[in-house]
Design an enzyme around this catalytic site. Sequence first.
Site, PDB file in Angstrom:
ATOM      1  N   HIS A 307      36.255  37.957  49.714  1.00  0.00           N
ATOM      2  CA  HIS A 307      36.594  38.391  50.466  1.00  0.00           C
ATOM      3  C   HIS A 307      36.406  39.410  51.235  1.00  0.00           C
ATOM      4  CE1 HIS A 307      40.527  40.158  52.698  1.00  0.00           C
ATOM      5  NE2 HIS A 307      40.948  39.140  51.883  1.00  0.00           N
ATOM      6  N   ASP A 364      42.850  31.635  50.694  1.00  0.00           N
ATOM      7  CA  ASP A 364      42.804  30.897  51.565  1.00  0.00           C
ATOM      8  C   ASP A 364      42.183  29.745  50.811  1.00  0.00           C
ATOM      9  OD1 ASP A 364      43.060  32.624  53.629  1.00  0.00           O
ATOM     10  OD2 ASP A 364      40.970  33.554  53.137  1.00  0.00           O
TER      11      ASP A 364
END
Length: 428
Positions: A307, A364
């Site tokens: 991330h 995600d």
Amino acid sequence: MSEFAELILEGKSYQFPIVTGTENEKAIDINALRAQTGYITLDSGYKNTGATESAITFLDGEEGILRYRGYPIEQLAEKSSFIEVAYLLIYGKLPTQTELDSFANQIKVHTLVNEDMRKILDGFPYTAHPMGILSALVSSLTAFYPESLNPNQSKEEVDLSIIRLMAKLSTIAAWSYKNSVGHPVNYPKNKLDYCSNFLHMMFAFPTEEYELNPVVVDALNKLLILHADHEQNCSTSTVRLVGSANASLYSSVSAGISALWGPLHGGANQAVIEMLEAIKADGGDSKKYIEKAKDKNDPFRLMGFGHRVYKNFDPRATIIKKTADEVLKALGINDPILNIAMELEAAALTDPYFVERKLYPNVDFYSGIIYRAIGIPTEMFTVMFALGRLPGWIAQWKEMREAKEPIGRPRQIYTGATERDYTSINER
């Protein structure tokens, strides 16, 4: 004693105050920089620029911390509901039972949309992307509620706009999906809670009863909570910037939806599924793609791992991994795509290459898996993101308006041609 940062320009010294947040975040206040020095800062993408002071969300990417109004995301995901978290974000405190019941009931009262909105929906071809429909229909709410355009609304009027948007976005979102598949729309059922009602509008058919799965309802509730706000990201900053022009809540959120539509922002979980489908089409050998990801000379990159903000771990991923496991178990799905996802996850959590580089599966990755498992198509993933992010957008818009923040107006460094004379077209 006040703290200052000293800046020396052309032999002259200037002092600018240091601002310290409640979590000891520090910033240099350069509001007077241009007036005092004639200089501006250049910060492409605003990576080092604080555009506002906000009391809504605290995020520490290095430590993997995410808190809404001071409450750890882990506690909210375990103990709260999406509607309660929405109230917390928008109004700054956890509601009493009476306040929560009133908030939830007001939302239920306003879930219906004007029938003329169906005419607008019918004007879109079935090929229209659900995010385009969502943005357009949210913006059109200003036509149905023109009083929302008044920048000097009372608190009660603003609250009504908030309730209407919280209520109607789920209906609009579900209808955008129904339009894409050519199915008749479902009207909301106010006897259902927020997440159950949305699932009903998405998946029910007029010809048969739709049975809600409590595991799926709980998973959706957690996913919406985890996406409810995330500090000053692209879409949130867009909502605040548009709102700073005294644009209505509906117009500002419509702009945020458009920003979220960009594949660099809201399309990450869709990219995960597209990657998995590509691996399946190539034979489904997950080990091959693990090795490709480790090869620095190979352009392939694993989607949904690591991330940009969280440098150690994504706290939301830790929460939703357990939920993803529960959903897959409860639904008993045998999907080659999801099997590949599990193989990639196992490799990333144990392979030293990924462990040392902290390339963990992020929120995600798991949200894409859950959405696919419960039957939500990839083109709807970003719509789901918008549905979850709505309370944060509302809270940020409300905070900005109440603080009477000035209209946003970034500066630039001009790099074009210097002054030159116009030449007529026959001389060029």
